[in-house]
Motif scaffolding. Structure first.
Motif, PDB file in Angstrom:
ATOM      1  N   MET A   1     -41.604  31.864 -41.546  1.00  0.00           N
ATOM      2  CA  MET A   1     -40.133  31.866 -41.618  1.00  0.00           C
ATOM      3  C   MET A   1     -39.554  32.750 -40.523  1.00  0.00           C
ATOM      4  N   SER A   2     -38.301  32.481 -40.181  1.00  0.00           N
ATOM      5  CA  SER A   2     -37.666  33.347 -39.200  1.00  0.00           C
ATOM      6  C   SER A   2     -37.493  34.720 -39.849  1.00  0.00           C
ATOM      7  N   PHE A  13     -23.702  37.694 -51.244  1.00  0.00           N
ATOM      8  CA  PHE A  13     -23.241  36.750 -52.265  1.00  0.00           C
ATOM      9  C   PHE A  13     -24.308  36.427 -53.306  1.00  0.00           C
ATOM     10  N   TYR A  14     -25.536  36.880 -53.083  1.00  0.00           N
ATOM     11  CA  TYR A  14     -26.676  36.437 -53.890  1.00  0.00           C
ATOM     12  C   TYR A  14     -26.500  36.684 -55.387  1.00  0.00           C
ATOM     13  N   ASP A  15     -26.355  37.944 -55.784  1.00  0.00           N
ATOM     14  CA  ASP A  15     -26.388  38.268 -57.220  1.00  0.00           C
ATOM     15  C   ASP A  15     -25.226  37.654 -58.002  1.00  0.00           C
ATOM     16  N   LEU A  44     -43.712  39.093 -54.860  1.00  0.00           N
ATOM     17  CA  LEU A  44     -43.575  38.667 -53.463  1.00  0.00           C
ATOM     18  C   LEU A  44     -42.184  38.057 -53.278  1.00  0.00           C
ATOM     19  N   GLY A  45     -41.433  38.524 -52.302  1.00  0.00           N
ATOM     20  CA  GLY A  45     -40.073  38.024 -52.088  1.00  0.00           C
ATOM     21  C   GLY A  45     -39.170  38.499 -53.214  1.00  0.00           C
ATOM     22  N   CYS A  46     -39.137  39.816 -53.419  1.00  0.00           N
ATOM     23  CA  CYS A  46     -38.414  40.376 -54.590  1.00  0.00           C
ATOM     24  C   CYS A  46     -36.909  40.367 -54.418  1.00  0.00           C
ATOM     25  N   GLY A  47     -36.432  40.159 -53.184  1.00  0.00           N
ATOM     26  CA  GLY A  47     -34.997  40.075 -52.952  1.00  0.00           C
ATOM     27  C   GLY A  47     -34.246  41.295 -53.448  1.00  0.00           C
ATOM     28  N   ARG A  50     -33.770  41.251 -58.719  1.00  0.00           N
ATOM     29  CA  ARG A  50     -33.291  40.551 -59.921  1.00  0.00           C
ATOM     30  C   ARG A  50     -34.374  40.480 -60.999  1.00  0.00           C
ATOM     31  N   ILE A  51     -35.637  40.300 -60.579  1.00  0.00           N
ATOM     32  CA  ILE A  51     -36.753  40.238 -61.534  1.00  0.00           C
ATOM     33  C   ILE A  51     -37.453  41.603 -61.609  1.00  0.00           C
ATOM     34  N   SER A  52     -37.649  42.240 -60.457  1.00  0.00           N
ATOM     35  CA  SER A  52     -38.388  43.518 -60.434  1.00  0.00           C
ATOM     36  C   SER A  52     -37.712  44.589 -61.278  1.00  0.00           C
ATOM     37  N   LEU A  65     -41.993  43.357 -52.847  1.00  0.00           N
ATOM     38  CA  LEU A  65     -42.161  43.224 -51.397  1.00  0.00           C
ATOM     39  C   LEU A  65     -41.193  42.173 -50.874  1.00  0.00           C
ATOM     40  N   ASP A  66     -40.477  42.491 -49.835  1.00  0.00           N
ATOM     41  CA  ASP A  66     -39.566  41.507 -49.243  1.00  0.00           C
ATOM     42  C   ASP A  66     -39.433  41.796 -47.754  1.00  0.00           C
ATOM     43  N   ILE A  67     -39.150  40.736 -47.001  1.00  0.00           N
ATOM     44  CA  ILE A  67     -39.035  40.885 -45.551  1.00  0.00           C
ATOM     45  C   ILE A  67     -37.617  41.305 -45.148  1.00  0.00           C
ATOM     46  N   SER A  68     -36.644  41.094 -46.040  1.00  0.00           N
ATOM     47  CA  SER A  68     -35.242  41.304 -45.666  1.00  0.00           C
ATOM     48  C   SER A  68     -34.744  42.695 -46.031  1.00  0.00           C
ATOM     49  N   GLU A  69     -34.307  43.400 -45.022  1.00  0.00           N
ATOM     50  CA  GLU A  69     -33.792  44.755 -45.224  1.00  0.00           C
ATOM     51  C   GLU A  69     -32.530  44.741 -46.099  1.00  0.00           C
ATOM     52  N   ASP A  96     -43.984  41.284 -44.938  1.00  0.00           N
ATOM     53  CA  ASP A  96     -44.028  39.824 -44.845  1.00  0.00           C
ATOM     54  C   ASP A  96     -45.071  39.325 -45.840  1.00  0.00           C
ATOM     55  N   MET A  97     -44.675  38.426 -46.717  1.00  0.00           N
ATOM     56  CA  MET A  97     -45.624  37.944 -47.735  1.00  0.00           C
ATOM     57  C   MET A  97     -46.752  37.102 -47.134  1.00  0.00           C
ATOM     58  N   THR A  98     -46.657  36.777 -45.845  1.00  0.00           N
ATOM     59  CA  THR A  98     -47.754  36.046 -45.218  1.00  0.00           C
ATOM     60  C   THR A  98     -48.755  36.990 -44.555  1.00  0.00           C
ATOM     61  N   ALA A 111     -44.100  35.230 -57.589  1.00  0.00           N
ATOM     62  CA  ALA A 111     -43.156  34.940 -56.493  1.00  0.00           C
ATOM     63  C   ALA A 111     -42.014  34.117 -57.089  1.00  0.00           C
ATOM     64  N   PRO A 112     -41.105  34.794 -57.817  1.00  0.00           N
ATOM     65  CA  PRO A 112     -40.056  34.076 -58.538  1.00  0.00           C
ATOM     66  C   PRO A 112     -38.939  33.531 -57.648  1.00  0.00           C
ATOM     67  N   PHE A 113     -38.355  32.437 -58.099  1.00  0.00           N
ATOM     68  CA  PHE A 113     -37.241  31.745 -57.455  1.00  0.00           C
ATOM     69  C   PHE A 113     -37.590  31.328 -56.025  1.00  0.00           C
ATOM     70  N   ARG A 114     -38.818  30.816 -55.897  1.00  0.00           N
ATOM     71  CA  ARG A 114     -39.196  29.983 -54.746  1.00  0.00           C
ATOM     72  C   ARG A 114     -39.298  30.615 -53.361  1.00  0.00           C
ATOM     73  N   GLN A 117     -41.218  28.590 -50.912  1.00  0.00           N
ATOM     74  CA  GLN A 117     -40.643  27.407 -50.267  1.00  0.00           C
ATOM     75  C   GLN A 117     -39.961  27.743 -48.945  1.00  0.00           C
ATOM     76  N   HIS A 118     -39.941  29.044 -48.615  1.00  0.00           N
ATOM     77  CA  HIS A 118     -39.496  29.447 -47.272  1.00  0.00           C
ATOM     78  C   HIS A 118     -40.664  29.463 -46.289  1.00  0.00           C
ATOM     79  N   LEU A 119     -41.863  29.264 -46.785  1.00  0.00           N
ATOM     80  CA  LEU A 119     -43.040  29.223 -45.894  1.00  0.00           C
ATOM     81  C   LEU A 119     -43.209  27.763 -45.481  1.00  0.00           C
ATOM     82  N   LEU A 120     -42.809  27.469 -44.255  1.00  0.00           N
ATOM     83  CA  LEU A 120     -42.618  26.069 -43.891  1.00  0.00           C
ATOM     84  C   LEU A 120     -43.902  25.365 -43.487  1.00  0.00           C
TER      85      LEU A 120
HETATM   86  C1  LIG Z   1     -34.426  32.993 -53.320  1.00  0.00           C
HETATM   87  S1  LIG Z   1     -34.809  34.666 -52.948  1.00  0.00           S
HETATM   88  C2  LIG Z   1     -35.713  35.170 -54.405  1.00  0.00           C
HETATM   89  C3  LIG Z   1     -35.520  36.639 -54.703  1.00  0.00           C
HETATM   90  C4  LIG Z   1     -36.070  37.118 -56.039  1.00  0.00           C
HETATM   91  N1  LIG Z   1     -37.480  36.850 -56.186  1.00  0.00           N
HETATM   92  C5  LIG Z   1     -35.319  36.494 -57.193  1.00  0.00           C
HETATM   93  O1  LIG Z   1     -35.963  35.868 -58.049  1.00  0.00           O
HETATM   94  O2  LIG Z   1     -34.085  36.619 -57.271  1.00  0.00           O
HETATM   95  C6  LIG Z   1     -36.120  34.515 -51.747  1.00  0.00           C
HETATM   96  C7  LIG Z   1     -36.548  35.847 -51.174  1.00  0.00           C
HETATM   97  O3  LIG Z   1     -37.757  35.636 -50.451  1.00  0.00           O
HETATM   98  C8  LIG Z   1     -37.729  36.498 -49.330  1.00  0.00           C
HETATM   99  N2  LIG Z   1     -38.670  36.014 -48.319  1.00  0.00           N
HETATM  100  C9  LIG Z   1     -38.631  34.855 -47.639  1.00  0.00           C
HETATM  101  N3  LIG Z   1     -39.669  34.775 -46.790  1.00  0.00           N
HETATM  102  C10 LIG Z   1     -40.365  35.924 -46.928  1.00  0.00           C
HETATM  103  C11 LIG Z   1     -41.540  36.444 -46.323  1.00  0.00           C
HETATM  104  N4  LIG Z   1     -42.197  35.763 -45.374  1.00  0.00           N
HETATM  105  N5  LIG Z   1     -41.990  37.640 -46.731  1.00  0.00           N
HETATM  106  C12 LIG Z   1     -41.333  38.357 -47.682  1.00  0.00           C
HETATM  107  N6  LIG Z   1     -40.203  37.925 -48.275  1.00  0.00           N
HETATM  108  C13 LIG Z   1     -39.729  36.720 -47.915  1.00  0.00           C
HETATM  109  C14 LIG Z   1     -36.285  36.479 -48.868  1.00  0.00           C
HETATM  110  O4  LIG Z   1     -35.970  37.572 -48.020  1.00  0.00           O
HETATM  111  C15 LIG Z   1     -35.559  36.478 -50.209  1.00  0.00           C
HETATM  112  O5  LIG Z   1     -35.239  37.791 -50.613  1.00  0.00           O
END
Ligand SMILES: C[S@@+](CC[C@H](N)C(=O)[O-])C[C@H]1O[C@@H](n2cnc3c(N)ncnc32)[C@H](O)[C@@H]1O
Length: 261
Positions: A1-2, A13-15, A44-47, A50-52, A65-69, A96-98, A111-114, A117-120
């Motif tokens: 992912m980028s 706007f997420y929450d 993984l991808g805790c955003g 919301r779940i953690s 763990l999340d990639i986004s500051e 980075d979860m990869t 890895a809740p809420f997909r 699916q950002h891993l293309l």
């Molecule tokens: C739809 S949100 C889900 C957030 C949280 N798990 C939830 O259930 O609300 C997807 C999250 O995955 C993270 N993400 C996407 N690609 C990632 C990567 N390669 N490594 C770590 N986090 C990643 C995004 O930054 C984003 O916070």
């Protein structure tokens, strides 16, 4: 992912988005998983946490763990508002979860809420699964959730039209109209380019349009089973929703509970 796709308007706007705020069933599902499979838990991808955060509040040590500051800043705000004992349960890590190495083992990785699916591409997907496997305790569980692919969403021109999916109020006496449209179908690579627009109207009628543009990977049930097998996992359970029902034709979700084979 980028890098840091979520270091954008979506973090603001997420929450509050009804698409997220209404997802209480998955919180309960992951709380039950924590009771069944134990902790510490790796999300993984805790955003925004919301779940953690609820996991930590329920007494489970969690690493998010999340990639986004920007998403992690939101999670940190939630962490800071917890009582000291619960706060100590929640560790937030930018990564980075990869490709991560936490020097730790977990009986439960989720890895809740997909986020998966950002891993293309398959390289990123296998890399993520390899990392997860290296961090999984013997007999531990990996839980991945996906939406169940609706094939119409991969080609039906109706999805190219912008449509409203929610209309709601936020702080400051502002209204948000959330719209979505697919901007491109990429059936050969099982991806869609999507735009979510948050149009905010202030109390004086002033408007701003905030667009979150992303690419999402469409997965199929057996594809995930093969991927997991290739990465050294065995699927123990497959649910079609967070109520624990089996996967059916009309199930909204695909939730895989796997263990190392
Ligand atoms: C739809 S949100 C889900 C957030 C949280 N798990 C939830 O259930 O609300 C997807 C999250 O995955 C993270 N993400 C996407 N690609 C990632 C990567 N390669 N490594 C770590 N986090 C990643 C995004 O930054 C984003 O916070």
């Amino acid at each position: 992912m980028s890098t840091a796709l979520y270091d954008s308007v979506i973090a603001d706007f997420y929450d509050a988005s009804p698409l997220v705020a209404s997802r209480l069933q998955d919180v309960n599902f992951y709380l039950a998983a924590a009771r069944n499979f134990g902790s510490p838990i790796l999300e993984l991808g805790c955003g925004t946490g919301r779940i953690s955060a609820p996991l930590a509040q329920a007494g489970h040590p969690v690493t998010g763990l999340d990639i986004s500051e920007k998403m992690l800043q939101r999670a940190e705000q939630k962490r800071a508002s917890l009582p000291a004992e619960q706060r100590a349960h929640l560790r937030l890590v930018q990564g980075d979860m990869t490709s991560f190495d936490l020097q730790d083992y977990f009986p439960l990785i989720i890895a809740p809420f997909r986020p998966f699916q950002h891993l293309l591409n398959i390289r990123e997907q296998l890399s993520c699964l390899a990392c997860a496997r290296r961090h999984l305790e013997a007999g531990g569980r990996l839980i991945l959730d996906f939406f169940q692919t609706d094939a119409a969403r991969m080609h039906d021109p109706d999805f190219l039209k912008e449509h409203t999916i929610a209309d709601y109020e936020i702080a400051g006496d502002r209204r948000v109209r959330l719209t979505e449209r697919t901007t491109a179908f990429h059936r050969a690579t099982q991806c869609n380019d999507v735009e979510m627009a948050f149009t905010v109207t202030g109390p004086g009628g002033e408007q701003s349009r905030n667009v979150f543009a992303f690419t999402i990977r469409y997965f199929f049930r057996y594809e995930v089973e093969h991927l997991l097998a290739r990465a050294g996992f065995r699927v123990l359970e497959l649910f079609g929703d967070f109520d624990g029902s089996p996967l059916r034709d009309d199930s909204p979700e695909m939730i895989f509970v796997a263990t190392a084979s």
